[in-house]
Design a protein around this motif. Structure first.
Motif, PDB file in Angstrom:
ATOM      1  N   GLN B  49       0.689  -1.061  -0.069  1.00  0.00           N
ATOM      2  CA  GLN B  49      -0.202  -0.204  -0.066  1.00  0.00           C
ATOM      3  C   GLN B  49       0.895   1.372  -0.116  1.00  0.00           C
ATOM      4  O   GLN B  49       0.586   2.251  -0.654  1.00  0.00           O
ATOM      5  CB  GLN B  49      -0.802  -0.139   1.025  1.00  0.00           C
ATOM      6  CG  GLN B  49      -1.941  -1.322   1.344  1.00  0.00           C
ATOM      7  CD  GLN B  49      -3.034  -1.047   0.317  1.00  0.00           C
ATOM      8  OE1 GLN B  49      -2.809  -0.597  -0.803  1.00  0.00           O
ATOM      9  NE2 GLN B  49      -3.834  -2.034   0.478  1.00  0.00           N
ATOM     10  N   GLY B  92       6.949  -4.181   5.713  1.00  0.00           N
ATOM     11  CA  GLY B  92       7.108  -5.432   4.948  1.00  0.00           C
ATOM     12  C   GLY B  92       8.337  -5.339   3.822  1.00  0.00           C
ATOM     13  O   GLY B  92       9.400  -6.028   3.813  1.00  0.00           O
ATOM     14  N   GLY B 123      -0.446  -4.926   4.669  1.00  0.00           N
ATOM     15  CA  GLY B 123      -1.772  -4.469   4.026  1.00  0.00           C
ATOM     16  C   GLY B 123      -2.335  -4.936   2.874  1.00  0.00           C
ATOM     17  O   GLY B 123      -3.255  -5.538   2.775  1.00  0.00           O
ATOM     18  N   LEU B 124      -1.261  -4.717   1.891  1.00  0.00           N
ATOM     19  CA  LEU B 124      -1.848  -5.111   0.559  1.00  0.00           C
ATOM     20  C   LEU B 124      -2.189  -6.603   0.111  1.00  0.00           C
ATOM     21  O   LEU B 124      -3.161  -6.894  -0.478  1.00  0.00           O
ATOM     22  CB  LEU B 124      -0.567  -4.819  -0.329  1.00  0.00           C
ATOM     23  CG  LEU B 124      -0.998  -4.834  -2.005  1.00  0.00           C
ATOM     24  CD1 LEU B 124      -2.178  -3.936  -2.327  1.00  0.00           C
ATOM     25  CD2 LEU B 124       0.089  -4.575  -3.111  1.00  0.00           C
TER      26      LEU B 124
HETATM   27  C1  TPP Z   1       8.417 -10.732  -4.984  1.00  0.00           C
HETATM   28  C2  TPP Z   1       7.168 -10.384  -4.295  1.00  0.00           C
HETATM   29  N1  TPP Z   1       6.959 -11.416  -3.312  1.00  0.00           N
HETATM   30  C3  TPP Z   1       5.507 -11.004  -2.655  1.00  0.00           C
HETATM   31  C4  TPP Z   1       4.795 -10.010  -3.084  1.00  0.00           C
HETATM   32  C5  TPP Z   1       3.281  -9.850  -2.545  1.00  0.00           C
HETATM   33  N2  TPP Z   1       3.301  -8.710  -1.510  1.00  0.00           N
HETATM   34  C6  TPP Z   1       3.013  -7.510  -2.227  1.00  0.00           C
HETATM   35  S1  TPP Z   1       3.120  -6.382  -0.914  1.00  0.00           S
HETATM   36  C7  TPP Z   1       3.660  -7.398   0.084  1.00  0.00           C
HETATM   37  C8  TPP Z   1       3.763  -6.907   1.667  1.00  0.00           C
HETATM   38  C9  TPP Z   1       3.415  -5.515   1.795  1.00  0.00           C
HETATM   39  O1  TPP Z   1       3.316  -5.210   3.121  1.00  0.00           O
HETATM   40  P1  TPP Z   1       4.198  -3.870   3.341  1.00  0.00           P
HETATM   41  O2  TPP Z   1       5.329  -3.845   2.779  1.00  0.00           O
HETATM   42  O3  TPP Z   1       3.997  -3.756   5.013  1.00  0.00           O
HETATM   43  O4  TPP Z   1       3.284  -2.755   2.957  1.00  0.00           O
HETATM   44  P2  TPP Z   1       1.782  -2.400   3.143  1.00  0.00           P
HETATM   45  O5  TPP Z   1       0.800  -3.001   2.056  1.00  0.00           O
HETATM   46  O6  TPP Z   1       1.529  -2.782   4.596  1.00  0.00           O
HETATM   47  O7  TPP Z   1       1.604  -0.887   3.078  1.00  0.00           O
HETATM   48  C10 TPP Z   1       3.697  -8.612  -0.277  1.00  0.00           C
HETATM   49  C11 TPP Z   1       4.200  -9.758   0.434  1.00  0.00           C
HETATM   50  C12 TPP Z   1       5.437  -9.350  -4.460  1.00  0.00           C
HETATM   51  N3  TPP Z   1       4.544  -8.348  -4.974  1.00  0.00           N
HETATM   52  N4  TPP Z   1       6.590  -9.623  -4.886  1.00  0.00           N
END
Ligand code: TPP
Ligand code: SF4
Ligand code: MG
Lengths: 567, 291
Positions: B49, B92, B123-124
């Motif tokens: 996100q 993350g 989140g995403l």
């Molecule tokens: C190589 C890869 N692994 C996994 C994903 C799936 N993925 C997309 S966003 C995400 C985690 C997001 O968490 P964060 O960084 O905390 O961001 P937030 O959405 O909470 O802002 C993951 C595991 C991806 N896009 N690419």
């Protein structure tokens, strides 16, 4: 017939095998002779068995030879391992204190003892080099000159020791009768002795590469070591990244900001780079990656050679996007391929992959081709003087060629948005199905034009009944094998692929139809053959495959080809 | 809401009430305070996100892969150190997938500003634990609670010698705006970890939860140039959350460590055929060099 001699120097890692090879190569090179050398070494710093193969000829060479005429055995292992490959008139210089000869063609030379007499055990390599050069017919002054160049920096006592050792070895060599004499008073040429790794480094410089993030992995590292030497004279930044993922992403980031970038690695590192490769594909950012192949999977054989990443390179990263793949066949070819990779990557805004391998990267040869700067450094960026209202510039504007005008960020009011997410023409994320289809098609519109940029494979002896088909670094050995087969009145031709992807396979189909194809490849599943079949429907008839981590030698190809052809 | 030059017409995909809106607003405020133009800015982001943010304002943008924003931004900064680069990343994205690049960016002291939208959750991808989720936090995919200790980004950054470390909270836009201004002005690597409630997936670390714990370091008279005090802050056990500048000290940014970048950015050098010809000449004729 012209003189063509191969010398094998073998011993344990750390015994200075390469030093002997370098000395011999220098003296021969100064005399205007041509060389081709191969290093065969283990992934260790001391012990084990390593060897250096040096082929010397009066005429240009493009392949190594595996049957030594002179075997320099620093240790017993070397003699045991290589005695059976000795050529018919071959001789052995055996590092031994024994005064009795075991066979008539074995000459015992107590290297350490003689070195000690000259003033230090450390000079035993120079004794060996002196002896070999005497056998080859060099004058002592030729050796003296190279020793001076090599040791003058180390002070008078070191130089004197080596001169004495060189003379001592030389005097022994003079007493050995052989037919391996060269004319050391030939007309000198201006050629250079160069490895593929160095040619790749120079190609990058000639293409205006300014940023080279990397993570060390043999044999990709030797390209970095070669470019580092020039980084003080040119605006180029070489940065060791925290890992290959960082290396490729740093390269994409710099390229996006307008600086030509490349990274080099081997298969394992290339695996880690594949997502970044896809980012370059999706964001239409130029990127050049060299994958110097070694046997795998996983860590495989770290210091050995292979040609087993072809299909991987063509398909690496998820989904589909256009890319260029090159597999240069030699030293000058590598220089040209790297330049071309940069040029086309910039022109089409797609990634380029260059497949080298340990054999190509580390082998040195006398290169008589001309290293020209050329026009590959030319910029394809839209000039900043072209003005836009801030919202009018579309990074991914749909136009016929699929190649949208590319600008660097922060250079003007035009806002530049690049993205690895599917995006609008402006570069903003969007999931709309229609937009998605249009964008996939936009990226693939380039493919037709890209094919036109690629050179067709080289074809020799078009009308032959059998065709040896090879790609990349096997070029020299296959061409030599083919020529020698023809000398023996065997009707063999060959076809060599160096520009690999994307190719106009219709033309290749016409070329290969009704030919008996023998694929010669450094892998176990015949990857180029598979690609040809997939693209043209043509089946290859036979194959000569090698996956032992060692390069192809012409003799091996000839032997196998004859078996297949029924000779 | 009044319009700014950073607003663009693009549908925002965040959930209503998400803390990310306040981070976006604070960024725009900071840019206006700094008198920046959209053309001056390069926003680099990863996936999540947080990573979507550059799509929601007028700027140059490089929207890359999950976890890799800092590596991309490092490359862009090396190419042109005159541009102002801001990285938007998630907890993350930055501390998990991209952890190695986080360590390396601090060590390089690359002159970019990192904003980590720390909602202590993924989140995403719909609510899995993140590196900053508290030990034992239950989620759909960690149904018995997380088994690993939480990652402490501020302590890590301090230990690695980061020169500008801020802790923000999306619920305090005034403070956050100020922090972003200070971070951008800092020559070298600057990071702000920003607590940001995820209204959809993090039901523990809610706006109210943060609100009852945060305090402003300005009010407590914290001396951010004092490394020992900064360390004490991040290891405080009274469950209060200090916000503001945790630590700040000068350092030499990456681009100032390189001679070639002393006079001009890498991108501004022109192709020097004559020098190259000379270099190639040396390269070709160092006879017998078979290394
Ligand atoms: C190589 C890869 N692994 C996994 C994903 C799936 N993925 C997309 S966003 C995400 C985690 C997001 O968490 P964060 O960084 O905390 O961001 P937030 O959405 O909470 O802002 C993951 C595991 C991806 N896009 N690419
Ligand atoms: S899922 Fe959470 S972090 Fe993502 S937009 Fe919704 S509230 Fe914000
Ligand atoms: Mg998160």
């Amino acid at each position: 017939m012209h003189q063509d001699i191969t010398i094998l120097i073998g011993g344990a890692a750390g015994q200075g095998i390469q030093t002997i090879g370098a000395l011999l190569a220098k003296v021969c090179h100064n005399a205007g002779l041509f060389i081709f050398s191969v290093d065969d070494f283990e992934s260790r710093i001391r012990g084990g068995h390593s060897f250096h193969l040096l082929r010397i000829s009066e005429t240009p060479l493009s392949a190594p030879c595996f049957e030594p005429d002179i075997l320099v055995a620093i240790d017993t292992k070397t003699y045991e391992y290589h005695k059976n490959t000795l050529s018919s008139h071959g001789i052995v210089l055996y590092n031994s204190n024994d005064s009795k000869k075991a066979e008539s063609n074995i000459y015992n030379i107590p290297l350490e003892l003689l070195a000690q007499q000259a003033g230090g055990k450390i000079a035993s390599n120079t004794i060996a080099a002196g002896a070999v050069l005497a056998i080859l017919g060099a004058a002592f002054k030729d050796i003296e000159q190279v020793l001076k160049e090599q040791f003058v920096k180390k002070g008078k006592s070191v130089l004197d020791l080596n001169l004495k050792a060189g003379k001592s070895g030389y005097d022994i060599g003079r007493k050995i009768d052989s037919s391996f004499c060269f004319d050391f008073t030939l007309v000198k040429h201006e050629n250079m002795v160069m490895t593929g790794a160095k040619a790749a480094a120079l190609g990058a410089l000639a293409a205006d590469c300014r940023f080279f993030p990397f993570y060390p992995m043999s044999p990709g590292t030797s390209i970095i070591s070669n470019i580092v030497k020039y980084s003080d004279q040119l605006p180029i930044i070489i940065e060791q990244a925290e890992d290959e993922i960082a290396a490729v992403n740093m390269a994409v980031g710099a390229s996006f900001a307008g600086v030509r970038s490349m990274t080099s690695t081997s298969g394992g590192g290339f695996c880690l780079m594949t997502e970044g490769l896809g980012l370059a594909g999706m964001s239409e950012t130029p990127l050049v990656i060299i994958n110097a192949q070694r046997p795998g999977p996983a860590t495989g054989l770290a210091t050995r050679t292979a040609q087993a990443d072809l299909l991987f390179a063509i398909n690496a990263s998820q989904d589909e996007f256009p890319r260029f793949v090159f597999a240069p066949g030699g030293v000058i070819e590598t220089f040209d391929a790297v330049k071309k990779a940069f040029y086309l990557s910039e022109k089409y805004q797609v990634p380029s992959i260059i497949l080298m391998d340990q054999f190509l990267a580390d082998s040195a040869k006398t290169e008589s081709g001309v290293f020209e700067i050329g026009h590959e450094h030319k910029s394809f960026l839209e000039q900043e003087t072209k003005l836009y209202q801030s919202k009018d510039y579309l990074r991914y504007k749909i136009i016929d060629t699929g190649i949208s005008p590319r600008r660097v960020p922060c250079g003007s009011d035009a806002l530049v948005r690049a993205s690895g997410n599917e995006h609008t023409q402006e570069g903003l994320s969007i999931e709309d199905p229609e937009n998605r289809s249009v964008m996939v098609e936009k990226r693939f519109k380039k493919l037709k034009l890209m094919k036109n940029e690629m050179a067709q494979p080289l074809v020799f002896y078009d009308n032959s009944s059998f065709f040896l088909a090879a790609w990349g670094s096997t070029k020299g050995s296959v061409m030599e094998a083919c020529a020698k087969l023809r000398e023996q009145e065997i009707d063999a031709g060959c076809i060599i692929f160096e520009d690999i992807w994307p190719l106009d396979f219709n033309t290749i189909k016409r070329l290969l139809e009704n030919k008996k194809l023998i694929m010669v490849e450094g892998n176990a599943t015949c990857q180029m053959g598979t690609l040809i079949t997939q693209q043209t429907g043509i089946q290859f008839n036979e194959s000569i495959l090698k996956y032992d981590g060692r390069p192809f030698y012409p003799e091996y190809i000839m032997k196998k080809a004859k078996q297949i052809m029924g000779y | 809401m009044e319009k700014t030059k950073f607003d663009i017409d693009n549908e925002n995909q965040w959930c209503p009430g998400c803390g990310n809106f306040s981070i976006l607003k604070s960024m725009k405020n900071a840019f206006i305070t700094l008198d920046l133009e959209p053309r001056d800015l390069l926003l680099v982001s990863g996936i999540g996100q947080a990573g979507k943010l550059p799509n929601y304002l007028a700027c140059n943008m490089l929207h890359g892969l999950h976890g890799r924003a800092l590596a991309l931004a490092t490359g862009a900064k090396i190419a042109n150190h005159n541009i102002n680069i801001i990285v938007n990343s998630g907890d993350g994205d930055c501390y998990g997938e991209g952890g190695n690049h986080f360590l390396a960016a601090i060590r390089r002291n690359i002159d970019i500003t990192l904003l980590v939208h720390n909602n202590q959750i993924y989140g995403l991808t719909k609510g899995q634990a993140s590196p900053t989720s508290a030990l034992g936090m239950k989620t759909k995919n960690q149904n018995h609670g997380t088994i690993s200790n939480a990652f402490n980004p501020i302590a890590t950054a301090l230990a690695l010698g980061a020169g500008f470390i801020g802790q923000g909270f999306s619920g305090n836009m005034q403070q956050l705006t100020h922090l972003i201004v200070e971070a951008i002005n800092y020559p070298g690597f600057s990071m702000i970890d920003i607590y940001q409630p995820c209204v959809s997936f993090n039901k523990i670390n809610t706006h109210a939860w943060y609100k009852s714990r945060v305090f402003d370091l300005k009010d407590s008279g914290h001396d951010y140039s004092d490394f020992k005090k900064a360390l004490q802050l991040v290891h405080n056990k009274n469950h209060q959350i200090p916000t503001g500048i945790i630590y700040k000290s000068p350092g030499i940014p990456f681009h100032e460590r390189l001679d070639v970048l002393k006079n001009q950015p890498l991108v501004e050098y022109s192709f020097n055929a004559a020098q190259l010809e000379k270099t190639l000449g040396i390269a070709q004729f160092d006879k017998g060099d078979n290394q």
